[in-house]
Scaffold this active site. Structure first.
Site, mmCIF file in Angstrom:
data_model
loop_
_atom_site.group_PDB
_atom_site.id
_atom_site.type_symbol
_atom_site.label_atom_id
_atom_site.label_comp_id
_atom_site.label_asym_id
_atom_site.label_seq_id
_atom_site.Cartn_x
_atom_site.Cartn_y
_atom_site.Cartn_z
ATOM 1 N N HIS A 1 4.173 -58.795 46.208
ATOM 2 C CA HIS A 1 2.744 -59.124 46.223
ATOM 3 C C HIS A 1 2.406 -59.789 44.894
ATOM 4 O O HIS A 1 3.106 -59.586 43.892
ATOM 5 C CB HIS A 1 1.891 -57.873 46.412
ATOM 6 C CG HIS A 1 1.996 -57.294 47.783
ATOM 7 N ND1 HIS A 1 1.086 -56.371 48.262
ATOM 8 C CD2 HIS A 1 2.882 -57.493 48.794
ATOM 9 C CE1 HIS A 1 1.402 -56.033 49.501
ATOM 10 N NE2 HIS A 1 2.499 -56.692 49.846
ATOM 11 N N GLU B 1 0.202 -59.218 42.614
ATOM 12 C CA GLU B 1 -0.002 -58.298 41.498
ATOM 13 C C GLU B 1 1.322 -57.715 41.000
ATOM 14 O O GLU B 1 1.561 -57.637 39.788
ATOM 15 C CB GLU B 1 -0.950 -57.158 41.903
ATOM 16 C CG GLU B 1 -2.326 -57.610 42.307
ATOM 17 C CD GLU B 1 -2.458 -57.982 43.788
ATOM 18 O OE1 GLU B 1 -3.590 -58.224 44.224
ATOM 19 O OE2 GLU B 1 -1.437 -58.028 44.508
ATOM 20 N N CYS C 1 0.071 -52.040 45.024
ATOM 21 C CA CYS C 1 -0.233 -52.803 43.822
ATOM 22 C C CYS C 1 -1.039 -51.978 42.828
ATOM 23 O O CYS C 1 -0.767 -52.004 41.623
ATOM 24 C CB CYS C 1 -0.964 -54.084 44.196
ATOM 25 S SG CYS C 1 0.074 -55.228 45.147
#
Length: 165
Positions: free
Chosen positions: A53, A55, A86
């Site tokens: 992801h 992040e 995250c």
């Protein structure tokens, strides 16, 4: 500190996903002492890595650049409200603050539209449902869990701790 500049960069990174197969428009930057020290884009499908992801990628980048897993004082700027994984990663890295643009409703609407137009995109839970699942004890989650080998694993933990005293 120019928050607008940092958020604009996170959104700019998200926008690059349009030209990259296997990427999704979720971008992020990690800022420490007023400087961007990490950047990331969601490349989960491209890398066959569900943890890729924006992040998490930005945190990985920052940790490599700084040579540390401790991002105390750092701020995450992200194009969308992050998922539970995250957020947990930010907390584990001791980050000081989260600043996000689109909220979970925006992201859910995007993912619903994407799923409707692309049958290969499968999403089991919305962001809110994922938070709920993660917050439950293992035996109460939808995914079955079973504990085994506790004594052997505990012995390894105890031996490791003893070797570091």
């Amino acid at each position: 500190m120019d928050q607008d500049k940092f958020m604009a960069r996170a959104i700019e990174i998200a926008a690059t996903a349009a030209g990259e197969a296997g990427a999704l428009p979720y971008g992020a930057v990690v800022v420490k002492d007023g400087v961007i020290v990490g950047e990331g884009l969601n490349r989960a499908a491209k890398l066959f890595d569900p943890t890729s992801h924006g992040e998490v990628e930005a945190i990985r980048d920052a940790c490599r650049r700084l040579g540390s897993t401790d991002l105390s004082g750092a701020i995450m700027y992200t194009s969308a409200e992050p998922c539970s994984m995250c957020v947990a990663t930010m907390i584990l890295a001791n980050m000081a603050k989260l600043v996000y643009a689109a909220d979970w409703q925006d992201s859910n609407a995007f993912m619903a539209a994407l799923s409707a137009s692309n049958p290969t995109v499968k999403r089991r839970y919305t962001t809110v449902e994922l938070r709920e699942q993660v917050g439950r004890p293992p035996e109460a989650r939808d995914m079955p869990a079973e504990q085994m080998g506790q004594a052997a694993a505990r012995a390894v933990l105890d031996a490791f701790a003893a070797s570091r005293r």
